[in-house]
Design a protein around this motif. Structure first.
Motif, PDB file in Angstrom:
ATOM      1  N   LEU A 643       1.090  -1.223   0.209  1.00 31.62           N
ATOM      2  CA  LEU A 643      -0.099   0.092  -0.068  1.00 31.62           C
ATOM      3  C   LEU A 643       0.974   1.125  -0.015  1.00 31.62           C
ATOM      4  CD1 LEU A 643      -2.881  -0.825   2.535  1.00 31.62           C
ATOM      5  CD2 LEU A 643      -2.955  -0.987  -0.054  1.00 31.62           C
ATOM      6  N   ASN A 644       2.001   1.239   0.920  1.00 35.76           N
ATOM      7  CA  ASN A 644       2.837   2.462   0.605  1.00 35.76           C
ATOM      8  C   ASN A 644       3.580   2.638  -0.491  1.00 35.76           C
ATOM      9  OD1 ASN A 644       2.239   2.717   3.570  1.00 35.76           O
ATOM     10  ND2 ASN A 644       4.022   1.669   4.353  1.00 35.76           N
ATOM     11  N   MET A 646       2.425   2.131  -3.289  1.00 37.70           N
ATOM     12  CA  MET A 646       1.384   2.470  -4.138  1.00 37.70           C
ATOM     13  C   MET A 646       0.846   3.865  -3.991  1.00 37.70           C
ATOM     14  SD  MET A 646       1.135   0.038  -6.524  1.00 37.70           S
ATOM     15  CE  MET A 646      -0.501   0.520  -7.406  1.00 37.70           C
ATOM     16  N   ASN A 647       1.363   4.452  -3.090  1.00 44.58           N
ATOM     17  CA  ASN A 647       0.821   5.726  -2.542  1.00 44.58           C
ATOM     18  C   ASN A 647      -0.574   5.706  -2.297  1.00 44.58           C
ATOM     19  OD1 ASN A 647       1.603   8.370  -1.809  1.00 44.58           O
ATOM     20  ND2 ASN A 647       0.865   9.129  -3.984  1.00 44.58           N
ATOM     21  N   VAL A 648      -0.829   4.781  -1.497  1.00 40.84           N
ATOM     22  CA  VAL A 648      -1.974   4.928  -0.740  1.00 40.84           C
ATOM     23  C   VAL A 648      -2.097   5.807   0.435  1.00 40.84           C
ATOM     24  CG1 VAL A 648      -3.815   3.335   0.296  1.00 40.84           C
ATOM     25  CG2 VAL A 648      -2.796   2.411  -1.654  1.00 40.84           C
ATOM     26  N   LYS A 649      -2.693   7.003   0.261  1.00 35.93           N
ATOM     27  CA  LYS A 649      -2.684   7.902   1.421  1.00 35.93           C
ATOM     28  C   LYS A 649      -4.045   7.437   2.334  1.00 35.93           C
ATOM     29  CE  LYS A 649      -1.647  11.972   0.677  1.00 35.93           C
ATOM     30  NZ  LYS A 649      -1.435  13.207   0.144  1.00 35.93           N
ATOM     31  N   TYR A 650      -4.828   7.038   1.818  1.00 33.41           N
ATOM     32  CA  TYR A 650      -6.241   6.737   2.681  1.00 33.41           C
ATOM     33  C   TYR A 650      -6.790   5.309   2.374  1.00 33.41           C
ATOM     34  CZ  TYR A 650      -5.840  11.817   2.277  1.00 33.41           C
ATOM     35  OH  TYR A 650      -5.599  13.279   2.256  1.00 33.41           O
ATOM     36  N   ILE A 651      -6.962   5.029   3.793  1.00 32.52           N
ATOM     37  CA  ILE A 651      -7.463   3.345   3.837  1.00 32.52           C
ATOM     38  C   ILE A 651      -8.802   3.532   4.528  1.00 32.52           C
ATOM     39  CG2 ILE A 651      -7.019   1.258   4.491  1.00 32.52           C
ATOM     40  CD1 ILE A 651      -3.949   2.031   4.860  1.00 32.52           C
ATOM     41  N   ILE A 652      -9.796   2.872   4.066  1.00 31.39           N
ATOM     42  CA  ILE A 652     -11.041   2.792   4.491  1.00 31.39           C
ATOM     43  C   ILE A 652     -11.403   1.470   5.227  1.00 31.39           C
ATOM     44  CG2 ILE A 652     -13.554   2.921   4.018  1.00 31.39           C
ATOM     45  CD1 ILE A 652     -12.521   4.685   1.432  1.00 31.39           C
ATOM     46  N   PHE A 653     -11.647   1.496   6.282  1.00 34.76           N
ATOM     47  CA  PHE A 653     -12.214  -0.022   7.027  1.00 34.76           C
ATOM     48  C   PHE A 653     -13.580  -0.074   7.530  1.00 34.76           C
ATOM     49  CE2 PHE A 653      -7.548   0.435   7.820  1.00 34.76           C
ATOM     50  CZ  PHE A 653      -7.061  -0.678   7.340  1.00 34.76           C
ATOM     51  N   SER A 654     -14.060  -1.036   7.957  1.00 38.57           N
ATOM     52  CA  SER A 654     -15.305  -1.257   8.616  1.00 38.57           C
ATOM     53  C   SER A 654     -14.918  -2.066  10.161  1.00 38.57           C
ATOM     54  CB  SER A 654     -16.236  -2.028   7.764  1.00 38.57           C
ATOM     55  OG  SER A 654     -15.870  -3.181   7.990  1.00 38.57           O
ATOM     56  N   ASP A 655     -15.668  -1.386  10.873  1.00 41.43           N
ATOM     57  CA  ASP A 655     -15.363  -2.084  12.286  1.00 41.43           C
ATOM     58  C   ASP A 655     -16.065  -3.294  12.248  1.00 41.43           C
ATOM     59  OD1 ASP A 655     -16.095  -2.998  15.231  1.00 41.43           O
ATOM     60  OD2 ASP A 655     -14.936  -0.670  15.667  1.00 41.43           O
ATOM     61  N   PRO A 656     -15.407  -4.430  12.594  1.00 39.72           N
ATOM     62  CA  PRO A 656     -15.943  -5.876  12.657  1.00 39.72           C
ATOM     63  C   PRO A 656     -17.052  -6.230  13.567  1.00 39.72           C
ATOM     64  CG  PRO A 656     -13.775  -5.887  13.645  1.00 39.72           C
ATOM     65  CD  PRO A 656     -13.976  -4.370  13.306  1.00 39.72           C
ATOM     66  N   THR A 668       2.612   6.558   6.046  1.00 39.47           N
ATOM     67  CA  THR A 668       3.674   5.980   5.667  1.00 39.47           C
ATOM     68  C   THR A 668       3.707   5.761   4.207  1.00 39.47           C
ATOM     69  OG1 THR A 668       3.030   3.662   6.149  1.00 39.47           O
ATOM     70  CG2 THR A 668       4.572   4.923   7.680  1.00 39.47           C
ATOM     71  N   ALA A 669       2.685   6.461   3.305  1.00 40.99           N
ATOM     72  CA  ALA A 669       2.611   6.396   2.106  1.00 40.99           C
ATOM     73  C   ALA A 669       4.032   6.959   1.284  1.00 40.99           C
ATOM     74  CB  ALA A 669       1.336   7.165   1.496  1.00 40.99           C
TER      75      ALA A 669
END
Length: 830
Positions: A643-644, A646-656, A668-669
């Motif tokens: 991810l770093n 690939m310059n992924v600056k934003y990560i979207i998650f869902s709370d399990p 750390t992108a």
């Protein structure tokens, strides 16, 4: 001129009737509404960046909006030098979607049946039978517009080939070139490939006949004109074909880069993936009885009188809740309970059955008995082959032979779609059978053959009415598993078993109702032929009756899958509503970063590309290296190192626990480009993939040893003050400024693709290489420099020049063909 209109008045009248049918069937389209097509939404999301530049009157051939970056010409490209591009544009401007496609299907098929020497009313009925074959409508609903455009040119291509084989070399050859060029321009190679299989069978039968009849020179002359037409059609589409050929080798359909730790085949698609949508052997009964296998997934609503609803009513549920619960289960959409849907075939799901028409099936069997022309054997052989290939995993013997040994065949998925060819062959033989009845001198013998066909098809439908379980089981392969899952969900084994039995009853009920319907249609068709043979009606009445019968049959069934409710108010975009944090991300002034969304499937993300440059996306034409990266680095867990890089600056998650979706900034992108401190060489792709499983992308680059000659052999002094930054962003033209006191290796967070990208340092082209399995990298010399990456694929630009030349030749050929035909008519009159 007035005589010409008079001679062709009936054809204009038929075209007018086709337009009226389109207006009545697709009324919402004429009211400005459009089909809410899932694939269209996906295409729009993928083309977000392309459309943004089009709005600025700029064409881009590369987009970073999906999958980290890929050629835009697999999503959209202008292809202005190709004359067929402008023909399609005119059709789309004049007629609303999907009217343009439906009219092409109707008129193309009508042309074919006229060439087969049917009278206009029968030709019109044949066109209706093919156009409204259930899957043509289903594909329209799904938004498979390119696929339907390709299918629309099946009939006129075959008509033009038949004209050429009959000795109309110039006219037939020119029209073949035109329609084949349109077919290729639709850019659905799978459909074109399937059509070519049918044409090869036709060529083989014609060659055999030519040898037997000692007419080989005439056949070879026809073949020469047809080969010339093929070359001309290829030239017109040179840009599309060349670009697709180049890119295809690098996609999921190309050769695998890995030899270990991969589920990917060495070449082509994985067989399980290609065969995922295979036609069941028994499902071919749906050609005759549409609901033989329960219809589509969730298309057949159950009412309060259904056995499944009654099973819930017997347990004390209120009627509305019982019906609602019955439909939830019977849709096949409840997780773990797909085996309890009304559709009980082996496909993962289906929008509907392959229905060719009950009367058409009756007439097809009559054609097998009564038609004497060798065209019968071509149609029969084509139908048999397409059916065998459509079975895929359900009867793999022929499919495996093609998949393993026939060129390109293993590049295609959803093998059931080859039945689109059969959906044309059935009405062709069916209406040739009617023509044979009309022309037959011995009415008594003819009637015997008509009765035989009636006994076969009518008898089968009667059996399916009276004793359907003799032929079909009406139980899904995963029915037992689904019943167990339902039993656990309800905590009631008895109720689960009763619901399973009720579903089987409902499936039989759906099949029986359609079997009765099909029997009635067959009986009517038989009655019309009887009336004609007994001189109760004339040819015109017979033809009109079949036109009405076929239209009524197909109209009623197709309305199950394309209802007025499928149309929605037309919007410029199907863009979904943004989530709260989307605006926060969009305020970032950086023109080139990526977003990783773990809440959606990476390979079918139709949401994020509307708003951001997404790590995922929606397109079947993904790069093989990207596919391998996802399979190896994101299947079991997320690889933050990847991810770093690939310059992924934003990560979207869902709370399990709460399922709440949130966005997190990735500190750390690596950015747009950076200088690394060390190089680690890998012997092959497997070592590269293993190395990036855990590494420090900001300081270390993993490079295949094949590129070692492009990197300084002596380790450079690390310059901690060296700089590299993106100063101008355009997907086709990236510009960076660098500065260092020693030569450095730079890594760019852009996808490597060497068939079009070139790198310039201070205006001079310089070689670059691949690093970290997927990215671009280069040795940057000491000092201050301007580094540019320019996407200028030869396949597109040189291909456009060839396309222009081919388009000019095509227009000249058509003009000469028209002149030659007119001259012949003048000579005949004289």
């Amino acid at each position: 001129m007035s005589n010409w209109f008079k001679r062709n008045g009936i054809h204009f009248a038929i075209a007018g009737i086709f337009l009226v049918i389109c207006f009545l069937y697709f009324t919402p389209a004429f009211q400005g509404k459009t089909l809410g097509q899932a694939d269209v939404t996906g295409a729009q999301s993928s083309a977000t960046e392309i459309d943004a530049y089009k709005a600025k009157d700029t064409t881009i051939l590369w987009t970073n909006q999906i999958f980290g970056g890929m050629p835009a010409f697999q999503l959209w490209a202008p292809y202005k030098a190709n004359i067929t591009t402008h023909v399609i544009h005119v059709l789309k401007v004049i007629f609303p979607n999907p009217i343009d496609t439906v009219l092409l299907l109707l008129l193309g098929a009508y042309f074919l049946f006229i060439v087969l020497k049917l009278n206009p009313w029968l030709a019109a009925a044949g066109a209706i039978a093919f156009t409204f074959s259930s899957y043509n409508i289903i594909y329209l609903v799904a938004g498979h517009s390119n696929q339907e455009y390709a299918i629309a040119f099946f009939a006129p291509i075959l008509a033009s080939i038949i004209l050429t084989l009959r000795g109309k070399y110039i006219l037939g050859g020119s029209l073949t070139a035109l329609f084949l060029a349109m077919e290729i321009r639709a850019n659905h190679i799978q459909m074109t490939y399937y059509l070519m299989l049918a044409i090869l069978i036709l060529a083989g039968i014609e060659l055999y006949h030519a040898i037997k009849a000692k007419t080989t020179p005439a056949f070879l002359k026809s073949l020469a004109y047809l080969c010339g037409a093929l070359v001309l059609a290829l030239a017109v589409n040179a840009s599309i074909l060349w670009s697709t050929y180049d890119y295809g080798k690098e996609t999921t359909r190309g050769q695998s880069n890995l030899t270990q730790h991969t589920t990917e085949p060495s070449n082509g698609l994985a067989k399980d993936y290609a065969y995922q949508w295979s036609q069941g052997v028994g499902e071919c009964l749906t050609f005759l009885i549409p609901n033989a296998y329960g219809g589509g997934s969730g298309t057949e609503a159950l009412d309060q009188n259904s056995a499944t609803s009654k099973a819930f009513l017997a347990k004390g549920l209120p009627e509305d809740q019982a019906v609602k619960t019955a439909n939830q289960i019977s849709s096949g959409g409840v997780q773990g309970m797909s085996g309890l849907g009304t559709y009980w075939g082996n496909k993962p799901g289906t929008s509907g059955p392959w229905y060719f028409g009950a009367a058409i099936c009756f007439l097809f069997f009559l054609g097998l008995i009564i038609v004497k022309s060798r065209i019968k054997w071509w149609l029969l052989a084509t139908v048999i082959l397409t059916m065998l290939l459509s079975f895929g995993s359900n009867w793999p013997y022929v499919s495996d032979l093609f998949f393993n040994y026939f060129p390109l065949y293993n590049k295609f998925r959803a093998v059931e779609s080859i039945l689109t060819v059969a959906s044309l062959c059935f009405p062709m033989l069916a209406f040739l059978a009617i023509k044979e009845v009309i022309d037959a001198p011995d009415s008594a013998l003819t009637f015997k053959k008509v009765k035989l066909a009636f006994y076969i098809t009518g008898g089968l439908t009667l059996l399916m009415i009276v004793l359907p379980e003799v032929i079909l089981s009406f139980r899904a392969s995963d029915q037992v598993t689904s019943v167990n899952a339902l039993s656990q969900a309800l905590n009631d084994n008895t109720l689960a078993a009763s619901i399973s039995a009720a579903i089987v009853k409902d499936r039989i009920g759906l099949e029986r109702a359609d079997a009765i319907r099909s029997f009635v249609l067959i009986a009517i068709a038989f009655g019309v032929l009887w009336a004609f043979i007994k001189h109760k009606i004339n040819v015109t009445v017979l033809s009109i009756l079949f036109f009405v019968l076929i239209l009524g049959d197909m109209w009623q069934i197709d309305k199950r899958y394309l209802k007025d409710e499928n149309f929605t108010e037309k919007q410029d975009s199907n863009q979904p509503q943004p989530r709260e944090f989307e605006s926060v991300i969009q305020r970032d002034p950086d023109p080139d970063y990526r977003v990783f969304d773990s809440t959606v499937p990476l390979r079918s993300d139709t949401y994020n590309p509307f708003f951001h440059k997404s790590f995922g996306g929606y397109s079947a034409a993904r790069l093989k290296r990207y596919e391998e990266l996802v399979d190896n680095q994101f299947t079991k867990s997320l690889n933050h190192d990847v991810l770093n890089m690939m310059n992924v600056k934003y990560i979207i998650f869902s709370d399990p626990k709460t399922q709440a979706i949130s966005m997190h900034v990735n500190p750390t992108a690596c950015g747009h480009a950076w200088f690394v401190k060390s190089i680690k060489y890998a012997k092959n792709a497997d070592e590269e993939m293993l190395a990036i499983s855990s590494f420090d992308p900001k300081n270390e680059a993993i490079v295949d040893k094949q590129y070692s000659s492009l990197i300084d052999s002596k380790p450079a002094r690390v310059d901690t003050n060296a700089t590299i930054k993106l100063v101008n962003y355009n997907p086709d033209h990236m510009v960076y400024q660098t500065g260092s006191v020693s030569s450095q290796v730079a890594v760019f967070s852009e996808v490597y693709y060497n068939k079009g990208w070139k790198m310039l340092i201070d205006g001079k082209e310089t070689p670059y290489f691949r690093a970290d399995y997927l990215l671009r990298a280069a040795q940057i010399p000491v000092g201050n420099h301007t580094v540019e990456f320019i996407f200028h694929p030869v396949s597109y630009y040189a291909g456009e020049d060839i396309s222009l030349a081919g388009s000019v030749l095509l227009v000249l050929a058509l003009g000469y063909a028209g002149y030659a035909e007119n001259k012949k008519k003048v000579v005949k009159k004289a």
